[in-house]
Design a protein around this motif. Sequence first.
Motif, mmCIF file in Angstrom:
data_model
loop_
_atom_site.group_PDB
_atom_site.id
_atom_site.type_symbol
_atom_site.label_atom_id
_atom_site.label_comp_id
_atom_site.label_asym_id
_atom_site.label_seq_id
_atom_site.Cartn_x
_atom_site.Cartn_y
_atom_site.Cartn_z
ATOM 1 N N LEU A 11 -8.245 0.255 -1.044
ATOM 2 C CA LEU A 11 -7.216 0.186 0.000
ATOM 3 C C LEU A 11 -7.016 -1.260 0.442
ATOM 4 O O LEU A 11 -7.961 -1.935 0.867
ATOM 5 C CB LEU A 11 -7.630 1.040 1.194
ATOM 6 N N ARG A 12 -5.795 -1.693 0.345
ATOM 7 C CA ARG A 12 -5.489 -3.074 0.711
ATOM 8 C C ARG A 12 -5.523 -3.266 2.228
ATOM 9 O O ARG A 12 -5.248 -2.335 2.994
ATOM 10 C CB ARG A 12 -4.103 -3.465 0.180
ATOM 11 N N ASP A 13 -5.857 -4.471 2.660
ATOM 12 C CA ASP A 13 -5.791 -4.788 4.085
ATOM 13 C C ASP A 13 -4.374 -4.536 4.587
ATOM 14 O O ASP A 13 -3.396 -4.813 3.884
ATOM 15 C CB ASP A 13 -6.163 -6.252 4.327
ATOM 16 N N GLY A 14 -4.276 -4.007 5.798
ATOM 17 C CA GLY A 14 -2.976 -3.642 6.335
ATOM 18 C C GLY A 14 -2.505 -2.279 5.874
ATOM 19 O O GLY A 14 -1.348 -1.913 6.107
ATOM 20 N N GLY A 15 -3.397 -1.526 5.228
ATOM 21 C CA GLY A 15 -3.027 -0.224 4.695
ATOM 22 C C GLY A 15 -2.938 0.857 5.761
ATOM 23 O O GLY A 15 -3.130 0.618 6.960
ATOM 24 N N ARG A 16 -2.646 2.062 5.298
ATOM 25 C CA ARG A 16 -2.442 3.202 6.188
ATOM 26 C C ARG A 16 -3.218 4.415 5.681
ATOM 27 O O ARG A 16 -3.181 4.723 4.490
ATOM 28 C CB ARG A 16 -0.950 3.575 6.257
ATOM 29 N N ILE A 17 -3.906 5.095 6.595
ATOM 30 C CA ILE A 17 -4.523 6.384 6.308
ATOM 31 C C ILE A 17 -3.913 7.397 7.266
ATOM 32 O O ILE A 17 -3.918 7.196 8.484
ATOM 33 C CB ILE A 17 -6.053 6.333 6.477
ATOM 34 N N VAL A 18 -3.376 8.467 6.703
ATOM 35 C CA VAL A 18 -2.759 9.529 7.499
ATOM 36 C C VAL A 18 -3.447 10.844 7.141
ATOM 37 O O VAL A 18 -3.452 11.247 5.976
ATOM 38 C CB VAL A 18 -1.246 9.634 7.227
ATOM 39 N N ASN A 19 -4.028 11.491 8.134
ATOM 40 C CA ASN A 19 -4.712 12.759 7.928
ATOM 41 C C ASN A 19 -3.847 13.897 8.471
ATOM 42 O O ASN A 19 -3.514 13.905 9.658
ATOM 43 C CB ASN A 19 -6.068 12.753 8.634
#
Length: 253
Positions: free
Chosen positions: A133-141
Amino acid sequence: MGVLDGRTAVVTGGGRGIGRAVSERLARDGALVAVHYARQEDAAQETVAAIGAAGGRAFAVRADFAAPGGAAALWAAYDAHPLATEGVDILVNNAGAATFAGLADTDEETFDRALAVNAKAPFFVTQLALPRLRDGGRIVNITGTPDIALPAILATIMAKGAVNALTVSLAAELAPRGITVNSVGPGITETELNAAWLADPAARAHAASRSVFGRIGTAEEVADVAAFLASPDSRWVTGQHLDATGGLQLSLL
């Protein structure tokens, strides 16, 4: 130009229902989307084909989260695909399985499966995603709505509540990397999972009455919320749970 041009997204359970709507929306916004599936390859490939027909890019990857090592299998399948990129920008933990059983009817096997798919998988999929996962990424659960009693799917709602807790702690841990972590709680949504139940006019009327809008939500409406959390516009939002139920809790007041 789409807001997600040049980005790569992985959507678990991305071939059907809310997952398909999320996959299609992220692709429409410009992302390359890895559409995960467990068993229904046809549905995943249909989603990939629909994305391609609309001018987007996607590919399917298989992993069974109910089996040991499911999270590792996902990333192995991802790494082996020729379209996969070295880094990932967006992870949507959407895969889930509703176990219809109350406390008295839930045996250990049922309980373990509910937790494996709904809680264990997001934990380890995310753990193994972090080096990618790149810096500035997004995780949506994609989880469930807190503070609503659902005894008919007790083990499932317990597992989804665990992912809501994971969301908050993980948001704090990953903030130094500029990665946001948020969750979305759908309400009663028009999907294949609910099709048989909603085919009964009385059940449909009851379900619609639970929303203050007096109707059943669509997978696309939930996907729009997830797309916001996956976009650059959500950069100042983290550790939050977004209620996407059409005001279900308001209708219970």
